[in-house]
Design an enzyme around this catalytic site. Sequence first.
Site, PDB file in Angstrom:
ATOM      1  N   GLU A 191      -6.228   5.278  13.435  1.00 27.56           N
ATOM      2  CA  GLU A 191      -7.175   4.373  14.086  1.00 27.56           C
ATOM      3  C   GLU A 191      -7.899   4.976  15.284  1.00 27.56           C
ATOM      4  OE1 GLU A 191      -3.270   3.516  16.216  1.00 27.56           O
ATOM      5  OE2 GLU A 191      -3.887   3.926  14.155  1.00 27.56           O
ATOM      6  N   LYS A 204       1.323   2.110   7.302  1.00 24.52           N
ATOM      7  CA  LYS A 204       1.615   1.332   8.510  1.00 24.52           C
ATOM      8  C   LYS A 204       2.497   2.119   9.471  1.00 24.52           C
ATOM      9  CE  LYS A 204       0.424  -1.988   9.610  1.00 24.52           C
ATOM     10  NZ  LYS A 204      -0.812  -2.201  10.423  1.00 24.52           N
ATOM     11  N   HIS A 255      -1.202   2.105  16.185  1.00 18.12           N
ATOM     12  CA  HIS A 255      -1.474   0.950  17.048  1.00 18.12           C
ATOM     13  C   HIS A 255      -0.452   0.866  18.185  1.00 18.12           C
ATOM     14  CE1 HIS A 255      -4.506  -0.460  14.207  1.00 18.12           C
ATOM     15  NE2 HIS A 255      -3.615  -0.373  13.228  1.00 18.12           N
ATOM     16  N   ASP A 286      -3.214  -6.342  15.345  1.00 22.27           N
ATOM     17  CA  ASP A 286      -2.552  -5.033  15.371  1.00 22.27           C
ATOM     18  C   ASP A 286      -2.605  -4.410  16.759  1.00 22.27           C
ATOM     19  OD1 ASP A 286      -1.418  -4.415  12.842  1.00 22.27           O
ATOM     20  OD2 ASP A 286      -3.413  -4.168  12.002  1.00 22.27           O
ATOM     21  N   ARG A 328       0.835  -1.192   0.000  1.00 19.43           N
ATOM     22  CA  ARG A 328       0.000   0.000   0.000  1.00 19.43           C
ATOM     23  C   ARG A 328       0.879   1.255   0.000  1.00 19.43           C
ATOM     24  NH1 ARG A 328      -3.733  -1.418   5.092  1.00 19.43           N
ATOM     25  NH2 ARG A 328      -1.757  -2.374   5.720  1.00 19.43           N
TER      26      ARG A 328
END
Length: 372
Positions: free
Chosen positions: A118, A75, A96, A270, A15
Amino acid sequence: MLIGVPKEIKNHEYRVGMLPASVREVISHGHQVIVETNAGAGIGFTDEDYVAAGAEIRDSAEKVFAEAEMIVKVKEPLAEERARLREEQILFTYLHLAPDLPQTQDLIKSKSICIAYETVTSNSGALPLLAPMSEVAGRMSIQAGAQCLEKSNSGRGMLLGGVPGVSPAKVVIIGGGVVGTNAAQIAVGMGAHVAILDRSIDVRRRLDAQFGSKIETIFSSKDALEQHVLAADLVIGGVLIPGAAAPKLVSAEMIKHMKPGSAVVDVAIDQGGCFETSKATTHAEPTYIVDDVVHYCVANMPGAVPRTSTFALNNATLPYIIAIANKGYKAALASDKHLMNGLNVYKGLVTCHSVADNLGFEYVDPNDAINL
């Protein structure tokens, strides 16, 4: 603002933080974008595509990090990337942090401004930047679980939907949120017997209205959890406490008593995972066996379908990227309480309650932190 997009370096992570179309949109607002060479190659975009959109190409991640005021990633930064962060630099990506002490320590040390996808919220209390990847991971979890059940992968040798005259597999989904709902959609479509456990009556009512008699909805008590996990052929772990480590709902003892060759897919990995026997794996080596139960615990599941995932993620993140660039991070955060909820680490201070509680750091209210 000068925005930098480095190439992702996590195992089998293809990604990219911004698509050429996203770059073009940001540049139309008067900003600059630099992209590491081949950053989009994994999803079919060339350096020329980015140049055509108005970006400049840099031949190394070091140059991108050195120049950019804001880093946009997918990420969490690995150790070598964290070492490149500097004071006052904005990092906008998935983090995370709750189960990840080394990363948190490095981000604190960098004194950068770290906003986590997130934990950004919405008016409804949803997590709009996590939801697209939860949708992908939920759907993928059934696909991965079906493969785990194949005999060649040490599974029970079952077809998820069975065939006429042969019972389908029993799929148990823990958590009826975005992951669980999307997992159920695919499992039902494949003809499996599906049960979803959740503690919220509102969630169970929503699932019942959506799926009707195609699934069972069950209150997630300890007794019900044990009963259904032990009867399952495939268990999907889709629980989430925003920003916090996932609760270990399925014990090692329960795993020990599951059917030989059954499988678990831990989408919560995660955040540390919701199975006591979970440990993060990669796309290169996605599974391992504990007590004859196949475990699939890939920490970047949506990375397996990077083109779909990147488009879905950019659709959600682009308005926030533009807001931060247009207003500057302080004004953007101050004017949007939901974006403020995404601020996890600010100039050496931990500004996410769940991260502070899980890792033992002093919590500083983000509103106070940006005004220090």
